[in-house]
Design a protein around this motif. Structure first.
Motif, PDB file in Angstrom:
ATOM      1  N   GLN A  52       0.833  -1.195   0.000  1.00 24.52           N
ATOM      2  CA  GLN A  52       0.000   0.000   0.000  1.00 24.52           C
ATOM      3  C   GLN A  52       0.876   1.256   0.000  1.00 24.52           C
ATOM      4  N   THR A  53       0.260   2.363  -0.408  1.00 18.51           N
ATOM      5  CA  THR A  53       0.918   3.668  -0.314  1.00 18.51           C
ATOM      6  C   THR A  53       0.744   4.206   1.095  1.00 18.51           C
ATOM      7  N   ALA A  54       1.819   4.790   1.626  1.00 12.52           N
ATOM      8  CA  ALA A  54       1.774   5.333   2.981  1.00 12.52           C
ATOM      9  C   ALA A  54       2.735   6.511   3.084  1.00 12.52           C
ATOM     10  N   THR A  55       2.711   7.163   4.229  1.00 15.17           N
ATOM     11  CA  THR A  55       3.605   8.281   4.494  1.00 15.17           C
ATOM     12  C   THR A  55       4.741   7.824   5.390  1.00 15.17           C
ATOM     13  N   VAL A  56       5.951   8.012   4.909  1.00 18.73           N
ATOM     14  CA  VAL A  56       7.143   7.705   5.697  1.00 18.73           C
ATOM     15  C   VAL A  56       7.657   9.001   6.317  1.00 18.73           C
ATOM     16  N   ARG A  57       8.046   8.914   7.568  1.00 18.69           N
ATOM     17  CA  ARG A  57       8.533  10.084   8.290  1.00 18.69           C
ATOM     18  C   ARG A  57      10.008   9.912   8.622  1.00 18.69           C
ATOM     19  N   VAL A  58      10.811  10.934   8.354  1.00 19.17           N
ATOM     20  CA  VAL A  58      12.220  10.916   8.736  1.00 19.17           C
ATOM     21  C   VAL A  58      12.316  11.146  10.240  1.00 19.17           C
ATOM     22  N   VAL A  59      12.880  10.188  10.948  1.00 18.42           N
ATOM     23  CA  VAL A  59      13.037  10.285  12.394  1.00 18.42           C
ATOM     24  C   VAL A  59      14.407  10.836  12.755  1.00 18.42           C
ATOM     25  N   VAL A  91       5.991  10.180   0.511  1.00 23.17           N
ATOM     26  CA  VAL A  91       4.942   9.267   0.054  1.00 23.17           C
ATOM     27  C   VAL A  91       5.608   8.077  -0.624  1.00 23.17           C
ATOM     28  N   TRP A  92       5.339   6.878  -0.108  1.00 20.44           N
ATOM     29  CA  TRP A  92       6.044   5.696  -0.586  1.00 20.44           C
ATOM     30  C   TRP A  92       5.105   4.502  -0.600  1.00 20.44           C
ATOM     31  N   THR A  93       5.281   3.627  -1.580  1.00 26.58           N
ATOM     32  CA  THR A  93       4.454   2.428  -1.711  1.00 26.58           C
ATOM     33  C   THR A  93       5.324   1.202  -1.494  1.00 26.58           C
ATOM     34  N   ASP A  94       4.950   0.372  -0.528  1.00 28.78           N
ATOM     35  CA  ASP A  94       5.811  -0.760  -0.181  1.00 28.78           C
ATOM     36  C   ASP A  94       5.022  -1.780   0.625  1.00 28.78           C
ATOM     37  N   GLU A  95       5.726  -2.773   1.101  1.00 25.38           N
ATOM     38  CA  GLU A  95       5.197  -3.832   1.938  1.00 25.38           C
ATOM     39  C   GLU A  95       5.629  -3.474   3.369  1.00 25.38           C
ATOM     40  N   TRP A  96       4.678  -3.091   4.207  1.00 20.46           N
ATOM     41  CA  TRP A  96       5.015  -2.507   5.504  1.00 20.46           C
ATOM     42  C   TRP A  96       5.173  -3.590   6.572  1.00 20.46           C
ATOM     43  N   TYR A  97       6.420  -4.005   6.753  1.00 16.85           N
ATOM     44  CA  TYR A  97       6.724  -5.035   7.742  1.00 16.85           C
ATOM     45  C   TYR A  97       6.355  -4.547   9.143  1.00 16.85           C
ATOM     46  N   ARG A 136      -1.572   5.778  10.142  1.00 15.69           N
ATOM     47  CA  ARG A 136      -2.826   6.465   9.820  1.00 15.69           C
ATOM     48  C   ARG A 136      -2.965   6.691   8.315  1.00 15.69           C
ATOM     49  N   SER A 137      -1.857   6.520   7.574  1.00 13.73           N
ATOM     50  CA  SER A 137      -1.875   6.791   6.135  1.00 13.73           C
ATOM     51  C   SER A 137      -2.119   5.541   5.292  1.00 13.73           C
ATOM     52  N   TYR A 138      -2.286   4.375   5.932  1.00 10.71           N
ATOM     53  CA  TYR A 138      -2.631   3.147   5.211  1.00 10.71           C
ATOM     54  C   TYR A 138      -3.416   2.245   6.150  1.00 10.71           C
ATOM     55  N   ASP A 139      -3.856   1.117   5.641  1.00 14.45           N
ATOM     56  CA  ASP A 139      -4.670   0.201   6.443  1.00 14.45           C
ATOM     57  C   ASP A 139      -3.810  -0.990   6.884  1.00 14.45           C
ATOM     58  N   PRO A 140      -3.332  -0.996   8.133  1.00 11.78           N
ATOM     59  CA  PRO A 140      -2.480  -2.098   8.604  1.00 11.78           C
ATOM     60  C   PRO A 140      -3.191  -3.441   8.643  1.00 11.78           C
ATOM     61  N   THR A 141      -4.532  -3.441   8.579  1.00 13.69           N
ATOM     62  CA  THR A 141      -5.284  -4.697   8.682  1.00 13.69           C
ATOM     63  C   THR A 141      -5.619  -5.299   7.311  1.00 13.69           C
ATOM     64  N   ARG A 142      -5.245  -4.614   6.236  1.00 10.44           N
ATOM     65  CA  ARG A 142      -5.576  -5.091   4.880  1.00 10.44           C
ATOM     66  C   ARG A 142      -4.631  -6.238   4.517  1.00 10.44           C
ATOM     67  N   ILE A 143      -5.119  -7.444   4.693  1.00  9.48           N
ATOM     68  CA  ILE A 143      -4.259  -8.614   4.543  1.00  9.48           C
ATOM     69  C   ILE A 143      -5.078  -9.749   3.927  1.00  9.48           C
ATOM     70  N   TRP A 144      -4.428 -10.826   3.574  1.00  9.41           N
ATOM     71  CA  TRP A 144      -5.051 -11.941   2.901  1.00  9.41           C
ATOM     72  C   TRP A 144      -5.963 -12.725   3.856  1.00  9.41           C
ATOM     73  N   PRO A 145      -7.015 -13.372   3.306  1.00  6.63           N
ATOM     74  CA  PRO A 145      -7.932 -14.152   4.147  1.00  6.63           C
ATOM     75  C   PRO A 145      -7.187 -15.196   4.974  1.00  6.63           C
ATOM     76  N   GLY A 146      -7.574 -15.304   6.221  1.00  4.02           N
ATOM     77  CA  GLY A 146      -6.945 -16.275   7.106  1.00  4.02           C
ATOM     78  C   GLY A 146      -5.763 -15.733   7.878  1.00  4.02           C
ATOM     79  N   GLN A 147      -5.325 -14.508   7.569  1.00  3.53           N
ATOM     80  CA  GLN A 147      -4.224 -13.894   8.286  1.00  3.53           C
ATOM     81  C   GLN A 147      -4.712 -12.638   8.998  1.00  3.53           C
TER      82      GLN A 147
END
Length: 263
Positions: free
Chosen positions: A139-146, A161-167, A186-197
């Motif tokens: 998904q696309t999300a917002t990355v923040r420089v810490v 703004v970056w699109t990746d696999e958010w480990y 808050r900028s992507y859906d952490p629960t959007r995952i495959w059925p059964g996971q």
């Protein structure tokens, strides 16, 4: 005769090149295709070769773990490009441990942060610094420089703004991890995952890149870099090289300012 002299001059120039082409340090990239990361290397390899030319370092590229059967001391840094620790077996693991204890640098990229069953190689788990838990769909999300004072962030905007696999990761396995980048859940859906996971996110603090000193060496880890197209992105390549440069040399990080005494 003129053609002969010209040929001699060209030969002399060719022979003279290596003396001037020697890089400032030497890097090994180990890129082993696996089930979920097999097409990225077609894009990543030429980009790393251009990176080496641009930044004047020597590069060795390997599609397997054979370099760990030999002496690694010539390398200032080893990049595990989507190559996890469980790809190394037996004495190859000993070789990496010896290399790091000798002051070597390691860059762990994306899939390299997922090691085998917990306890299979505790030393490598601590080298990475955090244990992978799960990830939602890309998904696309917002990355923040810490940490704007670390080289892997020098070329990045404060919010990216970056699109990746958010480990997602569990708690740190060692002390002293310094977060470089975090992702705003808050900028992507952490629960959007495959059925059964099930994925639930990490909350307000969700690191995706960090660094630390470990067992005599230096380690930079970034969870970014899942899809092949990302290796065409100049900002991502600057992120990678900044971390690689620090891992290879220890340079680029300003020392902390001494505490000021009270008046």
């Amino acid at each position: 005769m003129k053609r002969f002299l010209l040929a001699c001059l060209l030969l002399a120039a060719t022979l003279a090149v290596p003396a001037f082409a020697q890089g400032q340090f030497k890097v090994l990239v180990v890129a082993i295709p696996n089930r979920y990361h097999h097409d990225y290397a077609v894009v990543a390899k030429p980009q790393f070769e251009r990176m080496a030319q641009r930044h004047a370092f020597d590069l060795d590229w390997s599609w397997n773990t054979a370099p760990f059967d030999a002496d690694l001391s010539a390398y200032a840094a080893i990049v595990l490009l989507n190559t996890p620790g469980d790809a190394l077996k037996g004495k190859q693991r000993d070789a990496l441990e010896t290399y790091v204890r000798g002051g070597g640098g390691v860059v762990a990229v994306h899939r390299a942060m997922i090691f085998g069953p917990p306890g299979d190689w505790p030393w490598f788990e601590k080298l990475v610094g955090r244990a992978f838990r799960i990830h939602p769909m890309v998904q696309t999300a917002t990355v923040r420089v810490v940490d704007a004072a670390f080289p892997a962030t020098f070329g990045l905007p404060a919010r990216w703004v970056w699109t990746d696999e958010w480990y997602e990761f569990d708690a740190p396995l060692v002390e002293g991890l310094r977060t470089v980048l975090s992702v705003d859940e808050r900028s992507y859906d952490p629960t959007r995952i495959w059925p059964g996971q099930t994925a639930r996110g990490m909350g307000a603090e969700h690191p995706v890149a960090w660094y630390h000193a470990y067992d005599g060496g230096r380690v930079f880890a970034t969870a970014l870099g899942h899809t092949p197209a990302l290796y065409d992105d100049p900002l991502y390549l600057e992120h990678l090289y900044g971390g690689l440069w620090w891992a290879a040399t220890g340079k680029g990080v300003e020392p902390a300012s001494p505490a000021r005494s009270a008046d």
